[in-house]
Design a protein around this motif. Structure first.
Motif, short mmCIF file in Angstrom:
data_model
loop_
_atom_site.label_atom_id
_atom_site.label_comp_id
_atom_site.label_asym_id
_atom_site.label_seq_id
_atom_site.Cartn_x
_atom_site.Cartn_y
_atom_site.Cartn_z
N PHE A 176 1.17 13.52 -9.84
CA PHE A 176 0.06 12.29 -9.96
C PHE A 176 0.80 11.03 -10.09
O PHE A 176 1.67 10.79 -11.07
CB PHE A 176 -0.80 12.46 -11.32
N ILE A 177 0.65 10.12 -9.17
CA ILE A 177 1.63 8.92 -9.07
C ILE A 177 0.59 7.82 -8.86
O ILE A 177 -0.43 7.92 -8.58
CB ILE A 177 2.63 8.82 -8.06
N GLY A 178 1.14 6.66 -9.51
CA GLY A 178 0.50 5.46 -9.05
C GLY A 178 1.48 4.53 -8.16
O GLY A 178 2.50 5.18 -7.76
N THR A 179 1.09 3.36 -7.82
CA THR A 179 1.81 2.49 -6.76
C THR A 179 1.38 1.07 -7.14
O THR A 179 0.28 0.72 -7.61
CB THR A 179 1.63 3.04 -5.39
N GLY A 180 2.34 0.36 -6.74
CA GLY A 180 2.24 -1.14 -6.86
C GLY A 180 1.10 -1.46 -5.87
O GLY A 180 0.28 -2.35 -6.03
N TYR A 181 1.43 -1.21 -4.60
CA TYR A 181 0.60 -1.59 -3.36
C TYR A 181 0.31 -0.51 -2.45
O TYR A 181 1.23 0.26 -2.37
CB TYR A 181 1.48 -2.85 -2.69
N VAL A 182 -0.82 -0.42 -2.01
CA VAL A 182 -1.09 0.69 -0.93
C VAL A 182 -2.05 0.22 0.17
O VAL A 182 -2.84 -0.80 0.03
CB VAL A 182 -1.99 1.84 -1.82
N ASP A 183 -1.67 0.58 1.42
CA ASP A 183 -2.22 0.03 2.43
C ASP A 183 -2.24 1.31 3.59
O ASP A 183 -1.30 1.94 3.58
CB ASP A 183 -1.43 -1.23 3.11
N SER A 184 -3.64 1.33 4.23
CA SER A 184 -3.56 2.48 5.15
C SER A 184 -2.44 2.61 6.44
O SER A 184 -2.07 3.34 6.81
CB SER A 184 -5.00 2.48 5.76
N GLN A 185 -2.04 1.41 6.70
CA GLN A 185 -0.94 1.13 7.78
C GLN A 185 0.41 1.37 7.29
O GLN A 185 1.20 2.25 7.68
CB GLN A 185 -1.03 -0.34 8.37
N TYR A 186 0.49 0.57 6.16
CA TYR A 186 2.09 0.42 5.66
C TYR A 186 2.23 1.46 4.77
O TYR A 186 3.49 1.40 4.03
CB TYR A 186 2.30 -1.07 5.25
N GLY A 187 1.34 2.32 4.24
CA GLY A 187 1.70 3.24 3.15
C GLY A 187 1.84 2.71 1.83
O GLY A 187 1.15 1.63 1.43
N ASN A 201 -5.04 -2.26 0.67
CA ASN A 201 -4.88 -3.11 1.75
C ASN A 201 -3.97 -4.49 1.03
O ASN A 201 -4.11 -5.36 1.50
CB ASN A 201 -5.87 -3.91 2.30
N SER A 202 -2.97 -3.94 0.51
CA SER A 202 -1.69 -4.70 -0.27
C SER A 202 -0.65 -4.00 0.03
O SER A 202 -0.47 -2.88 0.11
CB SER A 202 -1.95 -5.14 -1.47
N GLN A 203 0.45 -4.95 0.06
CA GLN A 203 1.71 -4.43 0.62
C GLN A 203 2.87 -5.42 0.01
O GLN A 203 2.66 -6.43 -0.25
CB GLN A 203 1.80 -4.23 1.93
N HIS A 204 3.96 -4.84 -0.29
CA HIS A 204 5.17 -5.42 -0.60
C HIS A 204 6.36 -5.02 0.20
O HIS A 204 6.33 -4.39 1.33
CB HIS A 204 5.36 -5.42 -2.08
N ARG A 205 7.47 -5.47 -0.54
CA ARG A 205 8.77 -5.41 0.28
C ARG A 205 9.50 -3.60 0.69
O ARG A 205 9.73 -3.62 1.91
CB ARG A 205 9.73 -6.18 -0.29
N TYR A 206 9.42 -2.68 -0.58
CA TYR A 206 9.90 -1.94 -0.62
C TYR A 206 9.03 -0.52 -0.08
O TYR A 206 8.18 -0.67 -0.96
CB TYR A 206 10.86 -1.54 -1.60
N LYS A 207 9.22 0.39 0.70
CA LYS A 207 8.27 1.13 1.01
C LYS A 207 8.67 2.54 0.14
O LYS A 207 9.78 2.99 0.24
CB LYS A 207 8.29 1.57 2.67
#
Lengths: 249, 249
Positions: free
Chosen positions: B168-179, B211-217
DNA sequence: TCTTATTTTGCGTCTTTTTGCTAGTTTTTA
DNA sequence: TAAAAACTAGCAAAAAGACGCAAAATAAGA
């Protein structure tokens, strides 16, 4: 755009993503970086977030004080911790055991002290995180519900791979004859590993534990380099320990 | 125009847009800025809105941000955690990430549930210790001050040696395109390792992060097996994710 | 309707706040 | 260790606010 509105946006972004860059926000809101810097400084002043170099981070993570003011003999333990501090110099690499006395040591570490601390205790690790100049390394493993420390084969294995200048440990029972003993076998195994990974071992124990013993043995008394109690080092209660090669503080 | 009437207009404008500029209102109602200023000051006195430099903002806008508990969007996160519980069965071996959403999951675990939980988060570990039937295993390593989780090479190595049913993980940013993306490079490395050690990965994220994204994937979106938000699975905001092989809850 | 008292409004002046910029210093990073 | 990024402090322009005052609008009573 109103200043208040901008600050709300900044706060939301910080809460949402835990951390932000000032440059990102400045660009997104189309104002100068100085304005954002001032906003963030103000919000920091209001304790709404924490300003860091280049950005801001959410308080949600950092502000957690597990204040448990229900510790037995806290005064004595505090005295012991104070004495232990004298052994610490900038740049030292130490291990801090679990237990309330060691937790008190962690709590009393001066903020300016520059240390690398290993620990297998969750509360100690949490406390150490509040010290800006301390690098905290958690020794992993199965976590004991009672002691809130990592124990078991995994923890012991992890301990076997490190070497520290000082280990600060507590004990369940200590006796000048029988050495350090514990009620719990698993704890003993971990403490053995802790002692093994340290150049010098410092025992922190309130005097009430002197001359007591239990089932499982951690080590002989002379495996300990320094013993710290709340008593004056010349106190006669400590006489039985003077026969051994132990430094008393 | 009557004073009462004008103040009503101001109020409804504030309610509608959450904020207004004094100059805008003055122009719209064709009265001097001083008049509006006086009106707003009066309304502020009556606690109908809050006056700020250059304008006014609605009370709802501010109370929303005046977090009584310091976890942002706790309600939503709680909803997400509730949904995640449905995936858990007795005997499961899981990993629980850091972050407030995962912490909420740990908090809501039923006391009777029989689990083995790995985590690299100190607060999550502490919380899990209160669950009698949960075996807690702390993944060790250097502990990040901000996130209060173990990160770095050591943590990643430790993760490489385990295999869990669910992560079970969280994330800072998630986007359907950028992951999934993050602000912090170290965090990304750990999350990669977490995903690798899990048979199935469950992403817990409030919809605000979509639909938000940041620098590192961290990973592509289809590295995630199940995504849980506080929204209903049929919500149209989730449409972009339906193209991928993701289960939505 | 007219007069008078009261409230409201707009204006001018002065003060405060906000903001972006520059220059010099510190911190971070490669 | 040097370059880049971020920070600090101070300055000046612009925007906003405070305050007194007088004109205008409103209300009230004869």
């Amino acid at each position: 755009m109103l200043k208040e509105e901008r600050q709300q946006t900044i706060l939301s972004e910080v809460e949402l993503h835990n951390r932000i860059l000032l440059t990102d926000i400045a660009e997104a809101l189309d104002v100068s970086i100085d304005t954002i810097r001032r906003d963030v400084k103000e919000l920091d002043g209001d304790h709404k977030l924490r300003k860091v170099h280049g950005g801001a981070i959410s308080l949600g993570f950092t502000t957690n004080s597990t204040r448990n003011n229900n510790i037995y003999r806290l005064e004595d333990k505090s005295t012991i911790a104070q004495k232990a501090l004298a052994l610490l110099k900038d740049g030292a690499v130490i291990f801090v055991d679990g237990g309330t006395t060691c937790l008190e040591l962690a709590r009393l570490l001066p903020t300016e002290l520059d240390l690398t601390c290993f620990t297998h205790s969750l509360p100690v690790a949490m406390e150490l995180l509040t010290k800006p100049n301390v690098t905290v390394i958690m020794v992993g493993g199965q976590v004991s519900k009672e002691s809130q420390t990592a124990i078991g084969a995994n923890a012991i294995h992890n301990l076997s791979e490190i070497k520290v200048d000082y280990s600060f440990i507590g004990t369940g029972y200590v006796d000048s004859q029988y050495g350090l003993t514990e009620f719990d076998w698993d704890i003993v195994q971990v403490k053995k590993a802790v002692i093994k990974c340290a150049k010098k071992t410092v025992l922190l124990s309130i005097s009430e534990k002197l001359n007591s013993q239990h089932r499982y043995k951690t080590c002989e008394i002379n495996a300990i380099n320094t013993m710290i109690t709340e008593l004056h080092p010349e106190n006669k209660l400590l006489n039985p320990f003077r026969e051994h090669d132990i430094r008393l503080l």
